[in-house]
Design an enzyme around this catalytic site. Sequence first.
Site, PDB file in Angstrom:
ATOM      1  N   ASP A   1      -4.983   3.357  -1.390  1.00  0.00           N
ATOM      2  CA  ASP A   1      -6.028   3.665  -0.329  1.00  0.00           C
ATOM      3  C   ASP A   1      -6.565   4.949  -0.618  1.00  0.00           C
ATOM      4  OD1 ASP A   1      -6.243   1.552   1.103  1.00  0.00           O
ATOM      5  OD2 ASP A   1      -3.933   2.366   2.024  1.00  0.00           O
TER       6      ASP A   1
ATOM      7  N   HIS B   1      -9.121   1.033  -3.281  1.00  0.00           N
ATOM      8  CA  HIS B   1      -9.451   0.347  -1.966  1.00  0.00           C
ATOM      9  C   HIS B   1     -10.232   2.119  -1.801  1.00  0.00           C
ATOM     10  CE1 HIS B   1      -9.461  -0.439   2.641  1.00  0.00           C
ATOM     11  NE2 HIS B   1     -10.525  -0.574   1.799  1.00  0.00           N
TER      12      HIS B   1
ATOM     13  N   MET C   1     -10.907  -5.596   6.421  1.00  0.00           N
ATOM     14  CA  MET C   1     -10.025  -5.303   6.977  1.00  0.00           C
ATOM     15  C   MET C   1     -10.067  -5.714   7.999  1.00  0.00           C
ATOM     16  SD  MET C   1     -10.287  -2.561   5.403  1.00  0.00           S
ATOM     17  CE  MET C   1      -8.757  -1.591   6.455  1.00  0.00           C
TER      18      MET C   1
ATOM     19  N   MET D   1      -9.023   8.293  -0.157  1.00  0.00           N
ATOM     20  CA  MET D   1      -9.838   8.740   1.108  1.00  0.00           C
ATOM     21  C   MET D   1     -11.047  10.277   1.132  1.00  0.00           C
ATOM     22  SD  MET D   1      -7.632   6.773   4.685  1.00  0.00           S
ATOM     23  CE  MET D   1      -6.911   5.875   4.546  1.00  0.00           C
TER      24      MET D   1
ATOM     25  N   ASP E   1      -5.990  -6.168   4.997  1.00  0.00           N
ATOM     26  CA  ASP E   1      -5.974  -5.061   4.833  1.00  0.00           C
ATOM     27  C   ASP E   1      -5.153  -4.129   5.945  1.00  0.00           C
ATOM     28  OD1 ASP E   1      -4.639  -2.696   3.548  1.00  0.00           O
ATOM     29  OD2 ASP E   1      -6.861  -2.000   2.948  1.00  0.00           O
TER      30      ASP E   1
ATOM     31  N   HIS F   1      -1.548  -1.511  -3.389  1.00  0.00           N
ATOM     32  CA  HIS F   1      -2.925  -1.120  -3.077  1.00  0.00           C
ATOM     33  C   HIS F   1      -2.334   0.649  -3.316  1.00  0.00           C
ATOM     34  CE1 HIS F   1      -6.003  -2.017  -0.823  1.00  0.00           C
ATOM     35  NE2 HIS F   1      -5.400  -1.527   0.538  1.00  0.00           N
TER      36      HIS F   1
ATOM     37  N   MET G   1     -12.356   4.641  -0.329  1.00  0.00           N
ATOM     38  CA  MET G   1     -12.796   5.097   1.429  1.00  0.00           C
ATOM     39  C   MET G   1     -13.248   5.773   1.304  1.00  0.00           C
ATOM     40  SD  MET G   1      -9.407   2.875   4.190  1.00  0.00           S
ATOM     41  CE  MET G   1      -8.717   3.136   1.958  1.00  0.00           C
TER      42      MET G   1
ATOM     43  N   SER H   1       0.719  -1.177   0.034  1.00  0.00           N
ATOM     44  CA  SER H   1       0.006  -0.170  -0.404  1.00  0.00           C
ATOM     45  C   SER H   1       1.262   1.142  -0.036  1.00  0.00           C
ATOM     46  CB  SER H   1      -0.827   0.154   1.118  1.00  0.00           C
ATOM     47  OG  SER H   1      -1.157   1.141   1.026  1.00  0.00           O
TER      48      SER H   1
END
Length: 219
Positions: free
Chosen positions: A34, A65, A136, A36, A174, A32, A67, A7
């Site tokens: 992330d 991913h 998660m 957000m 993760d 990966h 979020m 990540s």
Amino acid sequence: MKILAPSILSADFTNLSQQIRLVEMAGADWIHCDIMDGHFVPNITFGPFIVEAVNRITDLPLDVHLMIESPELFIKDFIDAGADFVTVHFEEVIHLNRVVYQIKELGAKAGVVINPSTPVHSIRDIAEYIDLLLIMTVNPGFGGQTFIPNSVRRIHEAVELREKFRAKFLIEVDGGINNQTIKITSEAGADVFVAGASIFKSENISAATTELKNLISSK
Ligand code: DX5
Ligand code: ZN
């Protein structure tokens, strides 16, 4: 084959290109990313613009991913930017079946993410339609947190559910994955391992990547 997905949340963004090259050379399988938004989780990271830049740096598949609130509004942007896998949170998406189809119709693989307090069986009726189930193993929002122990039982439950419904999704973990937790989650049946701090905050990014990769390759 077991998959290691570093990540970049914990990477040095002033040196992103070089850091991605290091993990790629050391055996990483996916990257990966992330995403957000400061609403679904109390942190803000980056959007399609950076994913597109990462896609130009590497040929590895990009595991994005989300979020974020209302992820359906941004799925096309992330796939256009190069996302190969797009995962959306069960807790956020009301019309999950529709969103999974949306991701697939746009040409990417579709995944569903469950928070640590969301029962694994919640995904029972979407199980046969997804490519990835991301469990998660910390509360989402930050890198460098401690692995939540009952995640191991949850992986076992996901393996059972996959068998029962003859589904084919990969099981991804993760959060808090290091050279200890990668072994126990692998033994429990996880297929994909996201690792942020244990790779990018280590003194030797290449060695840390190779070590994690070896721990899942020996099985
Ligand atoms: C947390 C993110 C993770 C994070 C994992 O919300 O989804 O992907 O980067 O970081 P580590 O491996 O440091 O726990
Ligand atoms: Zn993540």
